[in-house]
Design a protein around this motif. Sequence first.
Motif, mmCIF file in Angstrom:
data_model
loop_
_atom_site.group_PDB
_atom_site.id
_atom_site.type_symbol
_atom_site.label_atom_id
_atom_site.label_comp_id
_atom_site.label_asym_id
_atom_site.label_seq_id
_atom_site.Cartn_x
_atom_site.Cartn_y
_atom_site.Cartn_z
ATOM 1 N N GLY A 266 0.767 -1.231 0.000
ATOM 2 C CA GLY A 266 0.000 0.000 0.000
ATOM 3 C C GLY A 266 0.803 1.288 0.000
ATOM 4 N N ILE A 267 0.029 2.375 0.084
ATOM 5 C CA ILE A 267 0.560 3.733 0.097
ATOM 6 C C ILE A 267 0.715 4.167 1.551
ATOM 7 C CG2 ILE A 267 0.079 6.144 -0.509
ATOM 8 C CD1 ILE A 267 0.454 4.577 -3.029
ATOM 9 N N VAL A 268 1.856 4.785 1.865
ATOM 10 C CA VAL A 268 2.125 5.256 3.224
ATOM 11 C C VAL A 268 2.499 6.732 3.154
ATOM 12 C CG1 VAL A 268 3.573 4.972 5.272
ATOM 13 C CG2 VAL A 268 2.991 2.969 3.866
ATOM 14 N N GLU A 269 1.726 7.576 3.837
ATOM 15 C CA GLU A 269 2.059 9.000 3.905
ATOM 16 C C GLU A 269 3.129 9.209 4.973
ATOM 17 O OE1 GLU A 269 -1.126 11.775 4.314
ATOM 18 O OE2 GLU A 269 -2.230 10.944 2.616
ATOM 19 N N ARG A 270 4.144 10.010 4.629
ATOM 20 C CA ARG A 270 5.228 10.280 5.575
ATOM 21 C C ARG A 270 5.461 11.784 5.687
ATOM 22 N NH1 ARG A 270 8.882 5.870 6.439
ATOM 23 N NH2 ARG A 270 10.025 7.373 7.721
ATOM 24 N N ALA A 271 5.508 12.267 6.917
ATOM 25 C CA ALA A 271 5.742 13.686 7.183
ATOM 26 C C ALA A 271 7.162 13.949 7.669
ATOM 27 C CB ALA A 271 4.743 14.186 8.233
ATOM 28 N N ASP A 272 7.963 12.902 7.801
ATOM 29 C CA ASP A 272 9.276 13.020 8.441
ATOM 30 C C ASP A 272 10.451 12.871 7.474
ATOM 31 O OD1 ASP A 272 8.717 10.335 7.939
ATOM 32 O OD2 ASP A 272 9.796 9.632 9.706
ATOM 33 N N MET A 273 10.221 13.018 6.179
ATOM 34 C CA MET A 273 11.290 12.803 5.206
ATOM 35 C C MET A 273 11.656 14.118 4.526
ATOM 36 S SD MET A 273 10.008 9.171 3.683
ATOM 37 C CE MET A 273 11.573 8.864 2.847
ATOM 38 N N THR A 274 12.895 14.558 4.723
ATOM 39 C CA THR A 274 13.321 15.838 4.160
ATOM 40 C C THR A 274 13.244 15.840 2.634
ATOM 41 O OG1 THR A 274 15.627 15.127 4.279
ATOM 42 C CG2 THR A 274 14.810 16.511 6.072
ATOM 43 N N GLY A 275 13.481 14.695 2.007
ATOM 44 C CA GLY A 275 13.383 14.608 0.554
ATOM 45 C C GLY A 275 11.977 14.880 0.048
ATOM 46 N N PHE A 276 10.991 14.648 0.896
ATOM 47 C CA PHE A 276 9.605 14.984 0.573
ATOM 48 C C PHE A 276 9.300 16.417 0.980
ATOM 49 C CE2 PHE A 276 7.642 10.444 1.066
ATOM 50 C CZ PHE A 276 8.282 10.030 -0.087
ATOM 51 N N ASN A 277 9.649 16.765 2.194
ATOM 52 C CA ASN A 277 9.222 18.033 2.781
ATOM 53 C C ASN A 277 9.805 19.258 2.087
ATOM 54 O OD1 ASN A 277 7.796 16.465 4.574
ATOM 55 N ND2 ASN A 277 9.338 16.577 6.160
ATOM 56 N N TRP A 278 10.897 19.100 1.387
ATOM 57 C CA TRP A 278 11.508 20.211 0.650
ATOM 58 C C TRP A 278 11.183 20.160 -0.843
ATOM 59 C CZ3 TRP A 278 14.654 24.181 2.559
ATOM 60 C CH2 TRP A 278 14.896 24.124 3.931
ATOM 61 N N SER A 279 10.347 19.223 -1.233
ATOM 62 C CA SER A 279 10.068 19.039 -2.655
ATOM 63 C C SER A 279 9.030 20.023 -3.159
ATOM 64 C CB SER A 279 9.592 17.607 -2.921
ATOM 65 O OG SER A 279 9.492 17.407 -4.307
ATOM 66 N N GLY A 280 9.330 20.627 -4.277
ATOM 67 C CA GLY A 280 8.394 21.505 -4.958
ATOM 68 C C GLY A 280 7.811 20.844 -6.192
ATOM 69 N N VAL A 281 8.057 19.540 -6.346
ATOM 70 C CA VAL A 281 7.529 18.762 -7.469
ATOM 71 C C VAL A 281 6.976 17.454 -6.903
ATOM 72 C CG1 VAL A 281 9.202 19.761 -9.091
ATOM 73 C CG2 VAL A 281 9.729 17.585 -7.971
ATOM 74 N N PRO A 282 6.098 16.764 -7.641
ATOM 75 C CA PRO A 282 5.614 15.473 -7.164
ATOM 76 C C PRO A 282 6.782 14.525 -6.895
ATOM 77 C CG PRO A 282 4.303 16.225 -9.010
ATOM 78 C CD PRO A 282 5.475 17.164 -8.902
ATOM 79 N N VAL A 283 6.659 13.774 -5.794
ATOM 80 C CA VAL A 283 7.752 12.893 -5.381
ATOM 81 C C VAL A 283 7.178 11.639 -4.725
ATOM 82 C CG1 VAL A 283 8.001 14.169 -3.195
ATOM 83 C CG2 VAL A 283 9.897 12.757 -4.023
#
Length: 133
Positions: free
Chosen positions: A78-95
């Motif tokens: 499944g899909i897991v939402e993560r709020a603790d990943m800098t690679g996500f949190n600084w992204s300005g594009v879909p990741v």
Amino acid sequence: MSNVERAEFANNLNCDMVVRLHADGSESKSVSGVSMLIPSRKRISAGYLTEDIIAKSRRAGEYILADVCALTGAPNKGIVERADMTGFNWSGVPVVLIEMGFMSNETEDLFLASEEGQNQIAEGLANGGDAYF
């Protein structure tokens, strides 16, 4: 290169999407399957993330995860939402970040290291990406 620098690099290139590749691990050697990590809505106000980026990340993740699982026969975790990943949190594009299998599971570890496994995963990534775009 740090995860923040990777995100900024993709942002500066105005990429259409970033796909991060990972292999999972567990204390249990029997855990198996493929999961897809995506950014969490909890971080929208904290940085670059927007509702649009998160929605596009989810849609891309769903397509890619389904295709990788279909081609490899791996269980879909499944899909897991993560709020603790800098690679996500600084992204300005879909990741998205795909956990392609468990290195702690000998069968999956051997599959991940094999040419056949790598080709099946790559084909699933490409098919899912095509379906998204």
